[in-house]
Design a protein around this motif. Sequence first.
Motif: not given
Length: 412
Positions: A216, A219, A280
């Motif tokens: 996470l 990204r 995201l």
Amino acid sequence: MDLSDENVPTMIKTTNVQVVKFGGERRQTRRALSLINQNLIAANRYPCVVNKRGLTEANGICNKNPTRKFGPAQIASSHQHCPEENKKPKIADEDFKVWEEDEASKDQPMPMLLEPSETFSNDKPEMEVEMEDIFEEALIDIDSDDANNPFAVVDYVGDLYANYRKMEVYSCVSPNYMTQQLEITGRMRAILIDWLIEVHHKFELKEETLFLTVNLLDRFLEKQAVAKTKLQLVGLVAMLLASKYEEISVPVVNDLVLISASAYTRNDVLEMEKLMLNTLQFSMSVPTAYVFMRRFLKAAQADKKLEVLSFFLIELCLMEYEMLKHPPSFMASAAIYTAQCTLYGVKQWSKTCEWHTSYSEDPLLECSRSIVSYHQKAGTGKLTGVHMKYSTSTFGYAAKVEPAHFLVHTQQ
């Protein structure tokens, strides 16, 4: 029609049989099926030899000279001398047995072979091929022991990992995304992850939570420029989201604020959480290296020592920015391969591992040499969080295992 012509067939009727004459020669054109069977039973029982001599009276035919021509009188006389043929077939003897090859081989001589047989001319090559097949490494069914375990989902595990291999491309990031960041670098990323590994260990979170946290983080940094002062906050929020996805008991926000030395407020954490989820697009379900580690360790038939050492090596790779160029499945394979070489002192990669990972030994070797270099410097410098974690009895003192120096030396 001239009946005197020898080429014209003449029908002659007798009391018992019908004979057709061609060119002055008469033959019996119909015989009872029982007589044929009688002749076969009484014939010489040899499988390979054909008797080309004329059949004798002993074989059930009265005519000893089949080429002799007979007139009607002789034909009638011949039937009078053999009344058994016209009445009923001859019954076989009571001691008659069905012919068997073993019995025939005892009573009859073996037939002479006209040409030498070449059946066994290639015995040596055939034996060599068979020996190669015997020593060829066989694939191991790694799911056979879990056939009755409903949590192993043996019926679906193959499809699950085939889907993971397709989906892992969405969990990867650009290996040079740091060029878009203005204030942070790969070194700062390594310091943050080293600290997050310590926090993860202190909170006693699951292993998959750590791998999802790093995923996470990368990204988000790929899509969002972050100030240097906010980098630690991004790391804490990434761990918070990963814990909500993986854990049963999630760390509270106040604990995260406290562990950051109160550098951020509760509101800062909640605002960054919203920003990260929106950036995201709430995509949290991605396969990480941990997912492949579990499957590939099973393929390697790993014991506890190999398992802990493999996780020690791959956690060292989490901090290395240059390792982002490899997909998660490749990193898992390289870590396990390096751990096997470290424990056994030789290069080892079985056919079963190659089958389940889809990676052969050659492409893993270069990455494995980099992992060995990380292992060699793990206890030195400032980034010692992973080394300290795996230097305890809980993890079997895996960090104290001697690195596989021979992998680096073979390159030189």
